[in-house]
Design a protein around this motif. Structure first.
Motif, mmCIF file in Angstrom:
data_model
loop_
_atom_site.group_PDB
_atom_site.id
_atom_site.type_symbol
_atom_site.label_atom_id
_atom_site.label_comp_id
_atom_site.label_asym_id
_atom_site.label_seq_id
_atom_site.Cartn_x
_atom_site.Cartn_y
_atom_site.Cartn_z
ATOM 1 N N ARG A 14 0.830 -1.207 0.000
ATOM 2 C CA ARG A 14 0.000 0.000 0.000
ATOM 3 C C ARG A 14 0.860 1.250 0.000
ATOM 4 N NH1 ARG A 14 -3.065 -4.391 -0.802
ATOM 5 N NH2 ARG A 14 -5.207 -4.156 -0.090
ATOM 6 N N THR A 15 1.629 1.435 -1.065
ATOM 7 C CA THR A 15 2.403 2.653 -1.258
ATOM 8 C C THR A 15 2.162 3.153 -2.676
ATOM 9 O OG1 THR A 15 4.366 1.411 -1.955
ATOM 10 C CG2 THR A 15 4.186 1.966 0.394
ATOM 11 N N PRO A 16 2.180 4.482 -2.890
ATOM 12 C CA PRO A 16 1.897 5.023 -4.218
ATOM 13 C C PRO A 16 2.813 4.442 -5.286
ATOM 14 C CG PRO A 16 1.866 6.773 -2.581
ATOM 15 C CD PRO A 16 2.380 5.545 -1.886
ATOM 16 N N GLY A 17 2.215 3.990 -6.350
ATOM 17 C CA GLY A 17 2.957 3.515 -7.506
ATOM 18 C C GLY A 17 3.407 2.078 -7.464
ATOM 19 N N ALA A 18 3.205 1.367 -6.341
ATOM 20 C CA ALA A 18 3.716 -0.002 -6.233
ATOM 21 C C ALA A 18 3.066 -0.913 -7.262
ATOM 22 C CB ALA A 18 3.494 -0.537 -4.829
ATOM 23 N N HIS A 19 1.739 -0.847 -7.404
ATOM 24 C CA HIS A 19 1.064 -1.737 -8.348
ATOM 25 C C HIS A 19 1.472 -1.412 -9.785
ATOM 26 C CE1 HIS A 19 -1.400 1.842 -7.839
ATOM 27 N NE2 HIS A 19 -2.009 1.586 -8.974
ATOM 28 N N THR A 20 1.680 -0.138 -10.079
ATOM 29 C CA THR A 20 2.085 0.260 -11.427
ATOM 30 C C THR A 20 3.492 -0.249 -11.737
ATOM 31 O OG1 THR A 20 0.726 2.250 -11.249
ATOM 32 C CG2 THR A 20 2.392 2.211 -12.984
ATOM 33 N N ARG A 21 4.411 -0.123 -10.770
ATOM 34 C CA ARG A 21 5.776 -0.615 -10.978
ATOM 35 C C ARG A 21 5.791 -2.122 -11.167
ATOM 36 N NH1 ARG A 21 6.749 3.068 -6.764
ATOM 37 N NH2 ARG A 21 6.826 1.361 -5.255
ATOM 38 N N TYR A 22 5.022 -2.829 -10.356
ATOM 39 C CA TYR A 22 4.991 -4.282 -10.460
ATOM 40 C C TYR A 22 4.495 -4.718 -11.837
ATOM 41 C CZ TYR A 22 3.858 -9.161 -9.697
ATOM 42 O OH TYR A 22 3.790 -10.531 -9.824
ATOM 43 N N LEU A 23 3.383 -4.148 -12.270
ATOM 44 C CA LEU A 23 2.819 -4.545 -13.558
ATOM 45 C C LEU A 23 3.745 -4.162 -14.713
ATOM 46 C CD1 LEU A 23 -0.952 -3.688 -13.023
ATOM 47 C CD2 LEU A 23 0.057 -5.968 -13.286
ATOM 48 N N ALA A 24 4.423 -3.028 -14.594
ATOM 49 C CA ALA A 24 5.342 -2.614 -15.652
ATOM 50 C C ALA A 24 6.510 -3.595 -15.766
ATOM 51 C CB ALA A 24 5.853 -1.200 -15.378
ATOM 52 N N GLU A 25 7.086 -4.012 -14.623
ATOM 53 C CA GLU A 25 8.201 -4.952 -14.658
ATOM 54 C C GLU A 25 7.745 -6.317 -15.157
ATOM 55 O OE1 GLU A 25 11.780 -6.814 -11.891
ATOM 56 O OE2 GLU A 25 10.490 -5.234 -11.087
ATOM 57 N N LEU A 26 6.574 -6.765 -14.688
ATOM 58 C CA LEU A 26 6.059 -8.049 -15.149
ATOM 59 C C LEU A 26 5.779 -8.010 -16.648
ATOM 60 C CD1 LEU A 26 5.154 -10.898 -14.385
ATOM 61 C CD2 LEU A 26 2.871 -9.969 -13.944
ATOM 62 N N GLY A 27 5.219 -6.911 -17.120
ATOM 63 C CA GLY A 27 4.952 -6.778 -18.545
ATOM 64 C C GLY A 27 6.222 -6.845 -19.369
ATOM 65 N N GLU A 28 7.305 -6.243 -18.874
ATOM 66 C CA GLU A 28 8.584 -6.296 -19.573
ATOM 67 C C GLU A 28 9.108 -7.727 -19.626
ATOM 68 O OE1 GLU A 28 11.960 -4.968 -21.614
ATOM 69 O OE2 GLU A 28 10.049 -3.974 -21.192
ATOM 70 N N ILE A 29 8.954 -8.461 -18.519
ATOM 71 C CA ILE A 29 9.408 -9.857 -18.483
ATOM 72 C C ILE A 29 8.612 -10.709 -19.460
ATOM 73 C CG2 ILE A 29 9.460 -11.933 -17.042
ATOM 74 C CD1 ILE A 29 10.115 -10.066 -14.673
ATOM 75 N N VAL A 30 7.292 -10.581 -19.421
ATOM 76 C CA VAL A 30 6.435 -11.383 -20.303
ATOM 77 C C VAL A 30 6.728 -11.068 -21.767
ATOM 78 C CG1 VAL A 30 4.039 -11.734 -21.044
ATOM 79 C CG2 VAL A 30 4.605 -11.738 -18.613
ATOM 80 N N SER A 31 6.982 -9.798 -22.066
ATOM 81 C CA SER A 31 7.200 -9.383 -23.450
ATOM 82 C C SER A 31 8.558 -9.818 -23.987
ATOM 83 C CB SER A 31 7.082 -7.859 -23.560
ATOM 84 O OG SER A 31 5.790 -7.427 -23.162
ATOM 85 N N THR A 32 9.546 -10.008 -23.099
ATOM 86 C CA THR A 32 10.898 -10.321 -23.552
ATOM 87 C C THR A 32 11.284 -11.779 -23.334
ATOM 88 O OG1 THR A 32 11.773 -9.532 -21.434
ATOM 89 C CG2 THR A 32 11.698 -7.949 -23.256
ATOM 90 N N THR A 33 11.117 -12.279 -22.115
ATOM 91 C CA THR A 33 11.570 -13.648 -21.817
ATOM 92 C C THR A 33 10.430 -14.640 -21.680
ATOM 93 O OG1 THR A 33 11.576 -13.293 -19.421
ATOM 94 C CG2 THR A 33 13.578 -12.708 -20.618
ATOM 95 N N GLY A 34 9.191 -14.163 -21.623
ATOM 96 C CA GLY A 34 8.041 -15.067 -21.552
ATOM 97 C C GLY A 34 7.530 -15.271 -20.151
ATOM 98 N N ASN A 35 8.436 -15.519 -19.184
ATOM 99 C CA ASN A 35 8.001 -15.682 -17.799
ATOM 100 C C ASN A 35 9.173 -15.447 -16.869
ATOM 101 O OD1 ASN A 35 9.366 -18.344 -17.238
ATOM 102 N ND2 ASN A 35 8.000 -18.977 -18.896
ATOM 103 N N ALA A 36 8.845 -15.190 -15.606
ATOM 104 C CA ALA A 36 9.873 -14.924 -14.611
ATOM 105 C C ALA A 36 10.473 -16.223 -14.097
ATOM 106 C CB ALA A 36 9.277 -14.128 -13.445
ATOM 107 N N GLU A 37 11.732 -16.175 -13.707
ATOM 108 C CA GLU A 37 12.396 -17.332 -13.103
ATOM 109 C C GLU A 37 11.585 -17.820 -11.902
ATOM 110 O OE1 GLU A 37 16.481 -18.348 -10.606
ATOM 111 O OE2 GLU A 37 16.192 -16.382 -11.522
ATOM 112 N N GLY A 38 11.349 -19.122 -11.859
ATOM 113 C CA GLY A 38 10.617 -19.687 -10.731
ATOM 114 C C GLY A 38 9.121 -19.681 -10.886
ATOM 115 N N SER A 39 8.606 -19.237 -12.023
ATOM 116 C CA SER A 39 7.157 -19.131 -12.194
ATOM 117 C C SER A 39 6.540 -20.411 -12.749
ATOM 118 C CB SER A 39 6.816 -17.954 -13.119
ATOM 119 O OG SER A 39 7.329 -18.188 -14.420
ATOM 120 N N ALA A 40 7.124 -21.543 -12.413
ATOM 121 C CA ALA A 40 6.658 -22.862 -12.869
ATOM 122 C C ALA A 40 6.757 -23.011 -14.375
ATOM 123 C CB ALA A 40 5.230 -23.129 -12.390
#
Length: 226
Positions: A14-40
């Motif tokens: 619950r801090t300003p911008g946390a959800h936006t930062r998370y989704l932006a980083e996840l979107g970059e991972i999905v768009s480039t490598t497909g999935n994050a390390e450890g994500s099954a």
């Protein structure tokens, strides 16, 4: 072979911008490598944000398909014996916790590849989690299979997928419905008699349901399914 899916409900800090930062980083991972390390090893189908006034907030939902079904699931965790996977530490800055489900797709649920090949659209998604008596999932999904074609063919929305939650003794089902816009979903609530096939389904389904929770969601701009 039934598809195996991974469904995450994520709570940002619950801090300003946390959800936006998370989704932006996840979107970059999905768009480039497909999935994050450890994500099954899963492949992203969608990332959604619930519409506020509609449940707990802020919140995020991600949905993945596990390659190789149960064999792929087993192989992944046999190869990774650690109790906490590496990326967990880095996500602590943007999320405070979450809740995961492993889902088994019904025989009439399209795979990720089929959804993308068909250019499936889901500008608004209605997620339903249904509680049933133990062992009730099979009959519930069989009933939906009988009515799905009529719903898809006569209503202005369609079934995106239907799933039994694994490791629950057949006591929980998840349904995902794809709507072209919020107005269609609002119309369903305001004038259900206009959607006769879906109304009949609801009347049949309620005879089996012990509990029901619905969530309205919209996709991120980078979501593979949007």
């Amino acid at each position: 072979m039934a598809g195996i899916y991974f469904h995450e409900t994520l709570d940002p800090v619950r801090t300003p911008g946390a959800h936006t930062r998370y989704l932006a980083e996840l979107g970059e991972i999905v768009s480039t490598t497909g999935n994050a390390e450890g994500s099954a090893g899963a492949e992203c189908i969608a990332a959604w944000v619930p519409v506020f006034l509609n449940g707990d907030w802020p919140r995020m939902v991600t949905f993945w398909e596990m390659p190789g079904g149960w064999d792929g699931f087993a192989d992944h965790f046999e190869q990774r014996k650690e109790l906490f996977h590496g990326p967990l530490e880095r996500w602590y800055g943007e999320r405070s916790g979450g809740f995961d489900r492993v889902l088994v797709g019904s025989p009439f649920t399209p795979s990720r590849a089929q959804l993308l090949a068909a250019d499936q659209r889901a500008a608004v998604v209605l997620q339903e989690i249904i509680d049933l008596k133990s062992g009730g999932a099979e009959d519930y999904l069989a009933l939906l299979a009988e009515m799905k074609e009529e719903i898809d063919g006569t209503c202005r929305f369609s079934l995106l997928g239907s799933y039994e939650t694994a490791f629950r003794h057949g006591s929980e089902v998840m349904l995902l419905w794809a709507f072209p816009d919020m107005r269609t979903l609002a119309r369903l609530q305001a004038q259900p008699a206009e959607f006769t096939a879906f109304l009949r389904w609801q009347q049949q389904a309620r005879r089996h349901e012990l509990g029901h929770r619905a969530l309205i969601m919209r996709p991120t701009d980078w979501s593979p399914l949007r």
